[in-house]
Design a protein around this motif. Structure first.
Motif, PDB file in Angstrom:
ATOM      1  N   GLY A 136       0.790  -1.222   0.000  1.00  0.00           N
ATOM      2  CA  GLY A 136       0.000   0.000   0.000  1.00  0.00           C
ATOM      3  C   GLY A 136       0.825   1.277   0.000  1.00  0.00           C
ATOM      4  O   GLY A 136       0.335   2.343  -0.366  1.00  0.00           O
ATOM      5  N   ARG A 137       2.095   1.188   0.382  1.00  0.00           N
ATOM      6  CA  ARG A 137       2.988   2.352   0.379  1.00  0.00           C
ATOM      7  C   ARG A 137       3.703   2.513  -0.956  1.00  0.00           C
ATOM      8  O   ARG A 137       4.467   3.448  -1.144  1.00  0.00           O
ATOM      9  N   SER A 184      -7.089  -4.085   2.097  1.00  0.00           N
ATOM     10  CA  SER A 184      -7.088  -5.039   3.203  1.00  0.00           C
ATOM     11  C   SER A 184      -8.488  -5.280   3.756  1.00  0.00           C
ATOM     12  O   SER A 184      -8.775  -6.350   4.278  1.00  0.00           O
ATOM     13  N   ASP A 185      -9.389  -4.306   3.617  1.00  0.00           N
ATOM     14  CA  ASP A 185     -10.750  -4.509   4.121  1.00  0.00           C
ATOM     15  C   ASP A 185     -11.619  -5.330   3.165  1.00  0.00           C
ATOM     16  O   ASP A 185     -12.717  -5.722   3.493  1.00  0.00           O
ATOM     17  N   GLN A 186     -11.097  -5.634   1.951  1.00  0.00           N
ATOM     18  CA  GLN A 186     -11.836  -6.434   0.976  1.00  0.00           C
ATOM     19  C   GLN A 186     -11.485  -7.915   1.056  1.00  0.00           C
ATOM     20  O   GLN A 186     -12.199  -8.743   0.523  1.00  0.00           O
ATOM     21  N   ALA A 187     -10.376  -8.224   1.657  1.00  0.00           N
ATOM     22  CA  ALA A 187      -9.893  -9.607   1.641  1.00  0.00           C
ATOM     23  C   ALA A 187      -9.224  -9.927   2.975  1.00  0.00           C
ATOM     24  O   ALA A 187      -9.045  -9.058   3.812  1.00  0.00           O
ATOM     25  N   ASP A 224      -3.342  -8.455   5.361  1.00  0.00           N
ATOM     26  CA  ASP A 224      -2.960  -7.478   6.372  1.00  0.00           C
ATOM     27  C   ASP A 224      -2.621  -6.102   5.806  1.00  0.00           C
ATOM     28  O   ASP A 224      -2.494  -5.148   6.553  1.00  0.00           O
ATOM     29  N   ASP A 225      -2.425  -5.998   4.509  1.00  0.00           N
ATOM     30  CA  ASP A 225      -1.988  -4.757   3.894  1.00  0.00           C
ATOM     31  C   ASP A 225      -2.740  -4.556   2.585  1.00  0.00           C
ATOM     32  O   ASP A 225      -3.334  -5.497   2.053  1.00  0.00           O
ATOM     33  N   ASP A 226      -2.713  -3.338   2.068  1.00  0.00           N
ATOM     34  CA  ASP A 226      -3.231  -3.086   0.734  1.00  0.00           C
ATOM     35  C   ASP A 226      -2.167  -3.534  -0.264  1.00  0.00           C
ATOM     36  O   ASP A 226      -0.967  -3.461   0.012  1.00  0.00           O
TER      37      ASP A 226
END
Length: 118
Positions: A19-20, A65-68, A71-73
């Motif tokens: 995600g970064r 991360s909220d879709q699957a 732990d990270d995007d």
């Protein structure tokens, strides 16, 4: 042309970033990786995003991360190299069938519809 859909073997290359934006894996300069579309071999959400793509297509896929259950995007820059119909054996096994080890190194990523006998 064949589109990415269930029971198709998809060969692709990708850049995976967190995600970064840090590159975690880059296969763009290697042989393509293959998987059976519709199997559990890669994230289901990633597979959904690739539905309908064809050989030569490029796409950036965002997994939050909220879709699957992660732990990270993640960000995937994907290039589809080949799409082909899976053999009955591949569908039963849930993954592409590798070539005979005598022809292909044990760590290679090459696939064939049928095993080649020598």
């Amino acid at each position: 042309m064949i589109q990415v859909s269930r029971n198709m073997v998809v060969s692709l290359r990708y850049i995976m970033k967190n995600g970064r934006g840090d590159i975690l894996e880059n296969t763009m300069n290697t042989d393509p990786t293959s998987y059976l579309h519709g199997s559990a071999s890669i994230f289901a959400l990633l597979q959904v995003q690739m539905e309908g793509l064809m050989a030569g297509d490029r796409k950036t896929v965002y997994l939050k991360s909220d879709q699957a259950i992660i732990d990270d995007d993640f960000i995937f820059d994907v290039v589809i190299d080949e799409v082909r119909k899976a053999s009955p054996e591949e569908i039963e096994l849930g993954y592409p069938v590798k070539l005979d080890v005598k022809i292909c190194d044990a760590d290679c990523d090459c696939y064939s519809i049928k095993k080649i006998d020598n």
